[in-house]
Design an enzyme around this catalytic site. Structure first.
Site, PDB file in Angstrom:
ATOM      1  N   ASP A 111      -4.745   2.244   3.599  1.00 11.48           N
ATOM      2  CA  ASP A 111      -4.274   3.080   2.664  1.00 11.48           C
ATOM      3  C   ASP A 111      -3.502   4.051   3.473  1.00 11.48           C
ATOM      4  O   ASP A 111      -3.823   4.076   4.726  1.00 11.48           O
ATOM      5  CB  ASP A 111      -5.301   3.979   1.834  1.00 11.48           C
ATOM      6  CG  ASP A 111      -5.784   5.059   2.982  1.00 11.48           C
ATOM      7  OD1 ASP A 111      -6.516   4.427   3.758  1.00 11.48           O
ATOM      8  OD2 ASP A 111      -5.908   6.169   2.617  1.00 11.48           O
TER       9      ASP A 111
ATOM     10  N   ASP B 264     -12.034  -2.743   8.250  1.00 12.78           N
ATOM     11  CA  ASP B 264     -10.878  -3.139   7.885  1.00 12.78           C
ATOM     12  C   ASP B 264      -9.956  -3.366   9.107  1.00 12.78           C
ATOM     13  O   ASP B 264      -9.243  -4.428   9.440  1.00 12.78           O
ATOM     14  CB  ASP B 264     -10.215  -2.078   6.788  1.00 12.78           C
ATOM     15  CG  ASP B 264     -10.177  -0.687   7.319  1.00 12.78           C
ATOM     16  OD1 ASP B 264     -10.578  -0.166   8.338  1.00 12.78           O
ATOM     17  OD2 ASP B 264      -9.518   0.104   6.609  1.00 12.78           O
TER      18      ASP B 264
ATOM     19  N   ARG C 252      -3.896   0.719  -1.264  1.00 10.42           N
ATOM     20  CA  ARG C 252      -4.768  -0.224  -1.060  1.00 10.42           C
ATOM     21  C   ARG C 252      -4.794  -1.363  -1.883  1.00 10.42           C
ATOM     22  O   ARG C 252      -5.302  -2.710  -1.582  1.00 10.42           O
ATOM     23  CB  ARG C 252      -6.341   0.462  -1.494  1.00 10.42           C
ATOM     24  CG  ARG C 252      -6.609   1.455  -0.658  1.00 10.42           C
ATOM     25  CD  ARG C 252      -7.922   2.084  -0.768  1.00 10.42           C
ATOM     26  NE  ARG C 252      -8.242   3.357  -0.360  1.00 10.42           N
ATOM     27  CZ  ARG C 252      -8.634   3.675   0.918  1.00 10.42           C
ATOM     28  NH1 ARG C 252      -8.666   2.661   1.623  1.00 10.42           N
ATOM     29  NH2 ARG C 252      -8.905   4.829   1.170  1.00 10.42           N
TER      30      ARG C 252
ATOM     31  N   PHE D  23       0.975   1.419  12.097  1.00 12.75           N
ATOM     32  CA  PHE D  23       0.158   1.728  11.010  1.00 12.75           C
ATOM     33  C   PHE D  23       0.454   0.767   9.781  1.00 12.75           C
ATOM     34  O   PHE D  23       1.633   0.673   9.341  1.00 12.75           O
ATOM     35  CB  PHE D  23       0.547   3.212  10.467  1.00 12.75           C
ATOM     36  CG  PHE D  23      -0.407   3.749   9.750  1.00 12.75           C
ATOM     37  CD1 PHE D  23      -1.724   4.244  10.312  1.00 12.75           C
ATOM     38  CD2 PHE D  23      -0.196   3.573   8.195  1.00 12.75           C
ATOM     39  CE1 PHE D  23      -2.625   4.774   9.250  1.00 12.75           C
ATOM     40  CE2 PHE D  23      -1.327   4.297   7.390  1.00 12.75           C
ATOM     41  CZ  PHE D  23      -2.521   4.817   7.886  1.00 12.75           C
ATOM     42  N   VAL D  24      -0.633   0.041   9.279  1.00 14.60           N
ATOM     43  CA  VAL D  24      -0.441  -0.739   8.118  1.00 14.60           C
ATOM     44  C   VAL D  24      -1.367  -0.265   7.249  1.00 14.60           C
ATOM     45  O   VAL D  24      -2.110   0.329   7.302  1.00 14.60           O
ATOM     46  CB  VAL D  24      -1.057  -1.973   8.782  1.00 14.60           C
ATOM     47  CG1 VAL D  24      -0.337  -2.580   9.720  1.00 14.60           C
ATOM     48  CG2 VAL D  24      -2.528  -1.971   9.344  1.00 14.60           C
TER      49      VAL D  24
ATOM     50  N   LYS E  11      -5.797  -3.603  16.503  1.00 19.35           N
ATOM     51  CA  LYS E  11      -4.863  -3.084  16.686  1.00 19.35           C
ATOM     52  C   LYS E  11      -4.656  -3.290  18.710  1.00 19.35           C
ATOM     53  O   LYS E  11      -5.773  -3.028  19.136  1.00 19.35           O
ATOM     54  CB  LYS E  11      -4.419  -1.541  16.726  1.00 19.35           C
ATOM     55  CG  LYS E  11      -4.245  -1.375  15.401  1.00 19.35           C
ATOM     56  CD  LYS E  11      -3.657   0.239  15.067  1.00 19.35           C
ATOM     57  CE  LYS E  11      -3.615   0.516  13.713  1.00 19.35           C
ATOM     58  NZ  LYS E  11      -3.079   1.944  13.382  1.00 19.35           N
TER      59      LYS E  11
ATOM     60  N   GLY F  78     -11.765   1.417   3.153  1.00 21.02           N
ATOM     61  CA  GLY F  78     -10.754   0.358   3.525  1.00 21.02           C
ATOM     62  C   GLY F  78     -11.106  -0.953   3.562  1.00 21.02           C
ATOM     63  O   GLY F  78     -10.265  -1.893   3.532  1.00 21.02           O
TER      64      GLY F  78
ATOM     65  N   ASP G  71      -9.270   0.206  15.841  1.00 18.97           N
ATOM     66  CA  ASP G  71      -8.138   0.887  16.453  1.00 18.97           C
ATOM     67  C   ASP G  71      -8.657   1.762  17.651  1.00 18.97           C
ATOM     68  O   ASP G  71      -8.581   0.914  18.928  1.00 18.97           O
ATOM     69  CB  ASP G  71      -7.550   2.084  15.685  1.00 18.97           C
ATOM     70  CG  ASP G  71      -5.973   2.901  16.212  1.00 18.97           C
ATOM     71  OD1 ASP G  71      -5.943   2.607  17.190  1.00 18.97           O
ATOM     72  OD2 ASP G  71      -5.698   3.934  15.388  1.00 18.97           O
TER      73      ASP G  71
HETATM   74  P1  XMP Z   1     -10.631   3.739  15.168  1.00 19.96           P
HETATM   75  O1  XMP Z   1      -9.733   4.497  16.042  1.00 19.96           O
HETATM   76  O2  XMP Z   1     -12.145   4.691  14.728  1.00 19.96           O
HETATM   77  O3  XMP Z   1     -10.270   3.864  13.652  1.00 19.96           O
HETATM   78  O4  XMP Z   1     -11.023   2.373  15.612  1.00 19.96           O
HETATM   79  C1  XMP Z   1     -10.528   2.844  12.738  1.00 19.96           C
HETATM   80  C2  XMP Z   1     -10.350   3.405  11.300  1.00 19.96           C
HETATM   81  O5  XMP Z   1      -9.368   4.236  11.135  1.00 19.96           O
HETATM   82  C3  XMP Z   1      -8.523   3.767   9.981  1.00 19.96           C
HETATM   83  N1  XMP Z   1      -7.351   2.994  10.417  1.00 19.96           N
HETATM   84  C4  XMP Z   1      -6.191   2.816   9.842  1.00 19.96           C
HETATM   85  N2  XMP Z   1      -6.083   2.869   8.460  1.00 19.96           N
HETATM   86  N3  XMP Z   1      -4.199   1.802   8.440  1.00 19.96           N
HETATM   87  C5  XMP Z   1      -4.994   2.347   7.696  1.00 19.96           C
HETATM   88  O6  XMP Z   1      -4.835   2.556   6.529  1.00 19.96           O
HETATM   89  C6  XMP Z   1      -3.990   1.824   9.893  1.00 19.96           C
HETATM   90  O7  XMP Z   1      -3.096   1.280  10.499  1.00 19.96           O
HETATM   91  C7  XMP Z   1      -5.430   2.315  10.583  1.00 19.96           C
HETATM   92  N4  XMP Z   1      -5.628   2.126  11.860  1.00 19.96           N
HETATM   93  C8  XMP Z   1      -6.914   2.801  11.843  1.00 19.96           C
HETATM   94  C9  XMP Z   1      -9.421   2.949   9.056  1.00 19.96           C
HETATM   95  O8  XMP Z   1      -9.776   3.712   8.429  1.00 19.96           O
HETATM   96  C10 XMP Z   1     -10.230   2.386  10.245  1.00 19.96           C
HETATM   97  O9  XMP Z   1     -11.738   2.126   9.607  1.00 19.96           O
END
Ligand code: XMP
Length: 194
Positions: free
Chosen positions: A171, A111, A177, A164-165, A142, A55, A114
């Site tokens: 993706d 990227d 992407r 969710f973006v 986020k 990502g 979360d």
């Molecule tokens: P955590 O919870 O580990 O998540 O901080 C980070 C990873 O989760 C994916 N991620 C997303 N991917 N849209 C996406 O395409 C989103 O809104 C999203 N939120 C989390 C991403 O791979 C990131 O590295």
């Protein structure tokens, strides 16, 4: 920089995309600012970037071309969103970094932040490898008011609501992407990413 979630519609993206959350020109301006701050943080001019695939690829390629440093680039692949899930799971390392981390000043690039599990996992690996310093940089963070102790990145492009973006490297089911802007999907718009 907190992002408001008013959508700019973009007819070229078709029905699946609800709209553009962060347009490309705002990303470009913000990357200039981020790059300036990163350059200031590394006065020795030496930096190893460890990018989390897949990502971060678009963000990474735009960012590193703004960094006139002696820069090494390494990658790690961590799985966090299996298949088409929009909920973050316990991450695991799928592709390890090359291992040239001991004594290096490492900046981890991802990227989006979360829950923080992905960055936390990578950070732990880099520290265990004996890096001289570890910092983190994400394009998006986020807002997770439900996780008050969540880690913060050292450098953040945009703070966004918990939605969710896709696009600009991000993706859904490995699609979208290549969209040049950060967008919201129509069927997921407004839905929390869990
Ligand atoms: P955590 O919870 O580990 O998540 O901080 C980070 C990873 O989760 C994916 N991620 C997303 N991917 N849209 C996406 O395409 C989103 O809104 C999203 N939120 C989390 C991403 O791979 C990131 O590295």
């Amino acid at each position: 920089m907190m992002e408001d979630s008013s959508l700019i519609s973009h007819e070229a993206y078709g029905a699946e995309i609800a709209g553009v959350l962060i347009p490309r020109h705002r990303i470009a301006v913000r990357l200039d600012e981020l790059a300036r701050r990163i350059i200031e943080a590394y006065p020795d001019g030496e930096l190893t970037i460890l990018a989390a695939l897949t990502g971060s690829l678009v963000f990474l390629s735009d960012l590193i071309r703004r960094l006139p440093l002696r820069l090494r680039l390494d990658v790690v692949r961590v799985s966090s969103y299996p298949h088409q899930a929009t909920a973050s799971r316990e991450p695991s390392v799928l592709i390890a970094s090359s291992g040239d981390l001991p004594g290096r000043h490492v900046l981890i690039i991802d990227d989006i932040l979360d829950t923080g599990r992905t960055l936390g996992l990578i950070r732990g690996l880099v520290l265990a490898a004996g890096a001289a310093s570890v910092r983190t940089c994400v394009l998006l963070s986020k807002r997770r008011d439900d996780l008050p102790g969540r880690m913060a990145a050292d450098f953040t492009g945009f703070d966004i609501d918990d939605q969710f973006v896709v696009g600009y490297g991000l993706d859904y089911g490995d699609l979208y992407r290549n969209l040049p802007d950060v967008c919201l999907l129509r069927d997921l718009a407004g839905r929390a990413g869990r």
